[in-house]
Structures are given as structure tokens and as C-alpha cells.
Design a protein around this motif. Structure first.
Motif, PDB file in Angstrom:
ATOM      1  N   GLN A   1      64.571  25.091  27.637  1.00 22.04           N
ATOM      2  CA  GLN A   1      63.138  24.865  27.456  1.00 22.04           C
ATOM      3  C   GLN A   1      62.789  23.393  27.614  1.00 22.04           C
TER       4      GLN A   1
ATOM      5  N   ALA B   1      58.266  20.455  34.480  1.00 23.46           N
ATOM      6  CA  ALA B   1      56.863  20.865  34.647  1.00 23.46           C
ATOM      7  C   ALA B   1      55.893  19.727  34.380  1.00 23.46           C
TER       8      ALA B   1
ATOM      9  N   THR C   1      55.673  38.271  26.923  1.00 18.07           N
ATOM     10  CA  THR C   1      56.054  38.303  28.329  1.00 18.07           C
ATOM     11  C   THR C   1      56.538  39.709  28.673  1.00 18.07           C
TER      12      THR C   1
ATOM     13  N   THR D   1      61.899  29.109  30.941  1.00 18.02           N
ATOM     14  CA  THR D   1      61.067  28.394  31.906  1.00 18.02           C
ATOM     15  C   THR D   1      59.593  28.643  31.620  1.00 18.02           C
ATOM     16  N   PHE D   2      59.253  29.884  31.329  1.00 26.72           N
ATOM     17  CA  PHE D   2      57.869  30.249  30.994  1.00 26.72           C
ATOM     18  C   PHE D   2      57.390  29.450  29.785  1.00 26.72           C
TER      19      PHE D   2
ATOM     20  N   ALA E   1      56.998  25.590  30.463  1.00 30.08           N
ATOM     21  CA  ALA E   1      55.809  25.313  31.267  1.00 30.08           C
ATOM     22  C   ALA E   1      54.527  25.583  30.484  1.00 30.08           C
ATOM     23  N   LEU E   2      54.531  26.642  29.679  1.00 32.51           N
ATOM     24  CA  LEU E   2      53.352  26.964  28.872  1.00 32.51           C
ATOM     25  C   LEU E   2      53.049  25.841  27.884  1.00 32.51           C
TER      26      LEU E   2
ATOM     27  N   ALA F   1      52.536  28.989  33.754  1.00 29.08           N
ATOM     28  CA  ALA F   1      53.835  29.379  33.207  1.00 29.08           C
ATOM     29  C   ALA F   1      54.442  30.538  33.988  1.00 29.08           C
ATOM     30  N   SER F   2      53.604  31.489  34.407  1.00 31.26           N
ATOM     31  CA  SER F   2      54.099  32.642  35.158  1.00 31.26           C
ATOM     32  C   SER F   2      54.648  32.230  36.514  1.00 31.26           C
TER      33      SER F   2
END
Length: 294
Positions: free
Chosen positions: A42, A49, A210, A244-245, A248-249, A266-267
Motif C-alpha cells: 500500500q 500514485a 471492492t 493498489t486500490f 491510490a484511493l 483507484a479502480s
């Protein structure tokens, strides 16, 4: 700054045509070692990101520790809070099949020695715009970090994985919980994304579930509900897609993107990651995310 208080592992990845069943031996066609761990993943995802990120955790004094530290540093993650302790580093044994699915065994190693944030960790958390937590450290450590963030008014993003019972004192400190559909069901005891969302919002102010190829569902206690479709891609390796989601979120939210765009951001990051092999090696840069997003 985003602080990530979590695990760092060396991923030992075996690639096979089909994962073995109990008692079965199969022949793999490739093997590699890749620095990972949900916390480190993360942190790297958030840094790539576009976030300013510091990592708080532990590695051992074995041959894996230097590579894990270097990987974080090369991604732009601050490692002053990465302590070294006697003994082995954490490892994850990962089996990836030809469909891109995976199964994982985690051995905590040095991560298991982290019983709480240090004084330096607490200072980093207090100066952060967000704290990211997962459950690969001892629960008492996760709770203490979350409580410290709450006292300082720092938003807490919790990835409830590996799935396990969540104490009330942790949930009380969480701002946003980000489970997958299976974790949401384990936490709430109900199936179905919308039903699980209703139950999650009785526990925390906002949640993102998710849903893999079905995208992501967002809900808040203020009544907002959003569903963002997944980006359609051919998955090669889904390892660390969820991390990763989340990374980025967190970047998107600390930059105050509207929630719908933050979810799309994020997606897209997650979709780019599953098209590449490995965990930390698969995560896209800010430029790559924005190019795919626009």
C-alpha cells in the motif's frame, strides 16, 4: 503525508498451471522473489500514485531486509520508521495459476514483533493526512495506531485482511473500511454487497467494498451510495490488486478528489496492476493512471 503502519514481507511466488489440491504435488513453470506485504504494498502504491508516503513497520536481520528497504526507497517511500529486529523477515508464499488467481500463506516473522507504534511512529501519524492500516501486524498494534490517529484527527483507512474479528476499539477509530466482498461478509455476517454495506455503515462512517470484476461500491452514513464499474482487462496476476486500490484511493482522497473520481482513479490503478506480474513490481505510476483514466 500518508503514513502506512503495516507489514513488509518478501513474496516467494511460484507460477503453476493449476494450484495444487491437498496432498497433491504439481510442477511449476517459474519462481521469483518480490518484496511485498500488505503494508509495504500500500505504501508503494500510494507513492507511485503521487502521494508523499512514510512506512512504519519492521524487517528482520536476514538477507531479505536490505532488498525490501531498497524497494520502498526506490518507490519514493520514506523508511525512517522501518525498524530492524533480530530474526527473520516476514514472508509470503504465493501460488499464482494460469488464470491469474492466487493463494497465499503468510509467515509474520519480524512483523509479529510490532506490538505498537514507537514514539517516532506516533509523531509521524500525528503529522499525517491519512493513516493506512491492514491486519498483518498484531491486532494490539493496529488498534493502538488507529487510536493515535483518531486522537490527532487523522483519517484512518482500514483494509480488514486477513479477515478476522474486529474489536470495537478499532472500529471506533476507523474512518473508511475497504474490504473485498468476502471480507465484508465475514465482518457483517451477511452476503450481498448492498446488504453488507448497510451493516458496515453501522460500524464505521464510510466503506468501500471492492467487487473484483464487478467494480466497487461506496457508501457513507450521510446517505451517499456509489457504484463504479471495473475496468475490463485481461488479468495476469491479481496479487496486490486490492492494496493498489487502497493506496491510490488514499492519495485521491487526501487530494480531495470527488468520491466518484477517487473510486475511478483507484479502480484504474488496480486494473493496471493486474496486467503485470508480482506485487510491488506491478503498481502503476501517477502518469500511467491519469493516462488510462482520461
Amino acid at each position: 503525508m500518508i503514513s502506512v503502519f503495516g507489514s513488509a514481507n518478501m513474496d516467494l511466488v511460484a507460477y503453476v498451471s493449476q494450484a495444487p489440491r491437498r496432498g497433491e504435488t504439481v510442477t511449476g513453470h517459474r519462481f521469483r522473489t518480490v518484496p511485498g506485504g500488505k503494508g509495504a504494498n500500500q505504501a508503494i502504491a500510494a507513492a507511485r500514485a503521487g502521494g508523499e508516503v512514510t512506512f512504519l513497520g519492521a524487517v528482520g536481520d536476514d538477507g531479505f531486509s536490505a532488498e525490501m528497504r531498497a524497494t520502498l526507497t526506490e518507490a519514493g517511500v520514506g523508511v525512517r520508521g522501518l525498524r530492524q529486529v533480530p530474526g527473520p523477515s516476514g514472508i509470503a508464499h504465493i501460488v499464482v495459476d494460469d488464470d491469474g488467481g492466487n493463494s497465499i500463506i503468510v509467515v509474520p516473522g519480524a512483523n509479529g514483533t510490532v506490538t505498537g507504534p514507537t514514539g517516532e511512529d506516533l509523531a509521524a501519524i500525528a503529522g499525517s493526512r491519512a493513516l493506512l492500516l491492514q491486519l498483518e501486524l498484531p491486532m494490539e498494534a493496529v488498534v493502538r495506531a488507529a487510536q493515535a490517529a483518531r486522537v490527532s484527527g487523522v483519517p484512518v483507512f482500514l483494509t480488514p485482511a486477513p479477515a478476522q474479528p474486529l474489536p470495537a476499539e478499532l472500529l471506533e477509530a476507523v474512518t473508511t473500511i475497504v474490504p473485498n466482498e468476502h471480507e465484508a461478509a465475514a465482518i457483517t455476517g451477511v452476503t450481498g454487497a448492498d446488504e453488507a454495506m448497510d451493516a458496515l455503515l453501522e460500524l464505521v462512517p464510510e466503506a468501500v467494498i471492492t467487487l473484483g470484476s464487478e467494480g466497487a461500491l461506496y457508501g457513507s452514513r450521510e446517505g451517499e451510495r456509489l457504484r463504479v464499474p471495473a475496468v475490463k482487462v485481461n488479468a495476469v496476476d491479481t496479487t496486490a490488486a486490492g492494496d493498489t486500490f487502497v493506496g491510490a484511493l488514499a492519495v485521491a482522497r487526501t487530494e480531495r478528489m470527488p468520491m466518484e473520481r477517487a473510486l475511478r482513479f483507484a479502480s484504474v490503478a488496480a486494473a493496471l496492476s493486474v496486467q503485470r506480474e508480482g506485487a510491488s513490481t506491478s503498481m502503476p505510476t501517477r502518469r500511467q493512471i491519469e493516462d488510462a483514466l482520461d
